[in-house]
Design a protein around this motif. Structure first.
Motif, PDB file in Angstrom:
ATOM      1  N   PRO A 124      86.976  40.322 -77.289  1.00 51.32           N
ATOM      2  CA  PRO A 124      87.194  40.437 -78.422  1.00 51.32           C
ATOM      3  C   PRO A 124      87.742  39.123 -79.071  1.00 51.32           C
ATOM      4  O   PRO A 124      88.829  38.598 -78.518  1.00 51.32           O
ATOM      5  N   TYR A 125      87.456  38.662 -80.123  1.00 45.60           N
ATOM      6  CA  TYR A 125      86.261  38.753 -80.912  1.00 45.60           C
ATOM      7  C   TYR A 125      85.298  37.647 -81.041  1.00 45.60           C
ATOM      8  O   TYR A 125      85.378  37.261 -81.946  1.00 45.60           O
ATOM      9  N   GLY A 126      84.677  37.522 -79.853  1.00 47.52           N
ATOM     10  CA  GLY A 126      83.690  36.703 -79.930  1.00 47.52           C
ATOM     11  C   GLY A 126      82.022  37.467 -79.599  1.00 47.52           C
ATOM     12  O   GLY A 126      81.996  38.205 -80.486  1.00 47.52           O
ATOM     13  N   ALA A 127      81.274  36.856 -78.973  1.00 48.20           N
ATOM     14  CA  ALA A 127      79.715  37.292 -78.752  1.00 48.20           C
ATOM     15  C   ALA A 127      79.765  38.449 -78.035  1.00 48.20           C
ATOM     16  O   ALA A 127      80.569  38.681 -77.110  1.00 48.20           O
ATOM     17  N   PRO A 128      79.379  39.476 -78.622  1.00 49.54           N
ATOM     18  CA  PRO A 128      79.406  41.067 -77.832  1.00 49.54           C
ATOM     19  C   PRO A 128      78.604  40.817 -76.636  1.00 49.54           C
ATOM     20  O   PRO A 128      77.434  39.933 -76.515  1.00 49.54           O
ATOM     21  N   ALA A 129      78.719  41.728 -75.473  1.00 49.71           N
ATOM     22  CA  ALA A 129      78.017  41.722 -74.445  1.00 49.71           C
ATOM     23  C   ALA A 129      76.717  42.524 -74.685  1.00 49.71           C
ATOM     24  O   ALA A 129      76.557  43.861 -74.435  1.00 49.71           O
ATOM     25  N   ASP A 130      75.677  42.017 -75.311  1.00 52.43           N
ATOM     26  CA  ASP A 130      74.493  42.504 -75.871  1.00 52.43           C
ATOM     27  C   ASP A 130      73.482  41.730 -75.151  1.00 52.43           C
ATOM     28  O   ASP A 130      73.393  40.315 -75.580  1.00 52.43           O
ATOM     29  N   PRO A 131      72.452  42.010 -74.809  1.00 58.54           N
ATOM     30  CA  PRO A 131      71.373  41.337 -74.064  1.00 58.54           C
ATOM     31  C   PRO A 131      70.425  40.607 -74.903  1.00 58.54           C
ATOM     32  O   PRO A 131      70.191  39.203 -74.883  1.00 58.54           O
ATOM     33  N   GLY A 132      70.439  41.099 -76.252  1.00 56.53           N
ATOM     34  CA  GLY A 132      69.749  40.341 -77.593  1.00 56.53           C
ATOM     35  C   GLY A 132      70.706  39.229 -77.733  1.00 56.53           C
ATOM     36  O   GLY A 132      70.239  38.183 -78.115  1.00 56.53           O
ATOM     37  N   VAL A 133      71.969  39.412 -77.875  1.00 56.77           N
ATOM     38  CA  VAL A 133      72.911  38.262 -78.371  1.00 56.77           C
ATOM     39  C   VAL A 133      72.801  37.202 -77.162  1.00 56.77           C
ATOM     40  O   VAL A 133      72.678  35.810 -77.224  1.00 56.77           O
ATOM     41  N   LEU A 134      72.685  37.471 -75.949  1.00 60.18           N
ATOM     42  CA  LEU A 134      72.472  36.384 -74.692  1.00 60.18           C
ATOM     43  C   LEU A 134      71.078  35.777 -74.822  1.00 60.18           C
ATOM     44  O   LEU A 134      71.253  34.550 -74.754  1.00 60.18           O
ATOM     45  N   ALA A 135      70.155  36.554 -75.192  1.00 60.05           N
ATOM     46  CA  ALA A 135      68.891  35.843 -75.357  1.00 60.05           C
ATOM     47  C   ALA A 135      68.804  34.792 -76.527  1.00 60.05           C
ATOM     48  O   ALA A 135      68.424  33.847 -76.198  1.00 60.05           O
ATOM     49  N   ALA A 136      69.529  35.132 -77.463  1.00 60.90           N
ATOM     50  CA  ALA A 136      69.469  34.158 -78.820  1.00 60.90           C
ATOM     51  C   ALA A 136      70.404  33.060 -78.154  1.00 60.90           C
ATOM     52  O   ALA A 136      70.045  31.873 -78.578  1.00 60.90           O
ATOM     53  N   MET A 137      71.601  33.229 -77.574  1.00 59.76           N
ATOM     54  CA  MET A 137      72.397  31.992 -77.069  1.00 59.76           C
ATOM     55  C   MET A 137      71.627  31.105 -76.103  1.00 59.76           C
ATOM     56  O   MET A 137      71.812  29.887 -76.337  1.00 59.76           O
ATOM     57  N   VAL A 138      70.989  31.690 -75.103  1.00 54.82           N
ATOM     58  CA  VAL A 138      70.066  31.090 -74.214  1.00 54.82           C
ATOM     59  C   VAL A 138      69.117  30.089 -75.080  1.00 54.82           C
ATOM     60  O   VAL A 138      68.979  29.113 -74.524  1.00 54.82           O
TER      61      VAL A 138
END
Length: 297
Positions: free
Chosen positions: A197-211
């Motif tokens: 908190p409060y950075g990038a949430p642990a969400d697979p879609g967010v991870l994919a976007a960052m990758v």
């Protein structure tokens, strides 16, 4: 999917976890012992913070890093050393007088965050790539573009690989800018830090976007905190990344079952192998990450 996976164990961190589990190490001997045990269990990299051995509070004392690192190096166990350089970025403000720092503030300039790196020359040190509202209340983590460029340049001069700690997409943008400016040697190494908190949430879609935003040729690892830590081993692998576990980010092996660093590493090894991948050795990790050889270290 990544089939040649580097496991990092982050053994203690700087959070308020001492006292929440009997297994959180906070003396140099205990931290080193846990790092050695994690390496024997399959971690190619150990990520080290130090703490005041009397109170368990986070510390920047070079003497504590020196003792911890000496114990690991003298053990004869091969492991890649990753020392935090993120300490010294904490700012806690008075809500009624925002220009007044209060207890909990430990804010120094970029070079004052590096004396242990200067002396001990680890394989890797971290650079936290931006400022962040850190949880509830009035605590901030401060790492400005000028601070980061100064720190990155000095780390580059030392021949230490920076691990670019990314807590949100804007930080990824800036870290990639430093890569483009030549402040980060190839191949760059990113750590995508999810769920803080409060950075990038642990969400697979967010991870994919960052990758998808990573610069070409980059290596990356990713982790998530708390109960998401062990499932995130698989998430990071499936996105092509390396992985991180350890008591810095999670205290539990299962619901209600307190973990050790060794156990978390063993579980990560199991997940990696169950998905049909190989666990990288320290030598293989050095090859993948492009770590420099330094005589006499």
């Amino acid at each position: 999917m990544n089939r040649d996976v580097i496991i990092t164990c982050a053994v203690t961190g700087a959070g308020n976890t001492v006292g929440k589990s009997p297994y959180v190490p906070y003396t140099p001997k205990a931290i080193a012992d846990d790092a050695i045990a994690a390496a024997r269990a399959g971690a190619a990299v150990v990520h080290i913070h130090v703490r005041d051995p009397e109170t368990g509070d986070p510390s920047r004392a070079v003497s504590l890093y020196r003792e911890t690192v000496s114990r690991i190096r003298d053990s004869g166990v091969d492991v890649v050393l990753n020392l935090t350089a993120g300490m010294g970025g904490d700012l806690v403000i008075d809500a009624d007088d925002p220009l007044k720092p209060v207890d909990g503030t430990d804010l120094v300039n970029a070079l004052e965050r590096l004396p242990h790196v200067e002396e001990l020359l680890p394989d890797i040190c971290t650079l936290d790539c931006g400022s962040l509202n850190f949880g509830e209340g009035n605590q901030l983590y401060v790492s400005t573009p000028d601070m980061l460029r100064t720190g990155a340049k000095r780390v580059q001069e030392l021949g230490v690989k920076p691990e670019l700690e990314i807590f949100d997409t804007g930080q990824l943008w800036f870290a990639s800018t430093m890569v483009a400016e030549g402040l980060i040697d190839a191949p760059p190494l990113f750590q995508l830090c999810m769920g803080i908190p409060y950075g990038a949430p642990a969400d697979p879609g967010v991870l994919a976007a960052m990758v998808n935003l990573l610069p070409a040729g980059a290596n990356f690892a990713s982790f998530a905190i708390g109960r998401d830590q062990l499932p995130w081993v698989a998430q990071s692998m499936l996105q092509g990344g390396h992985v991180r576990v350890g008591l810095e980010d999670n205290l539990y092996l299962a619901r209600g079952v307190k973990a050790t660093n060794e156990q978390l590493t063993e579980r990560a090894v199991q997940i990696v192998q169950d998905l049909g991948a190989s666990v990288a050795t320290p030598d293989r990790a050095r090859e993948i990450l492009g770590l420099r050889e330094r005589a006499g270290v």
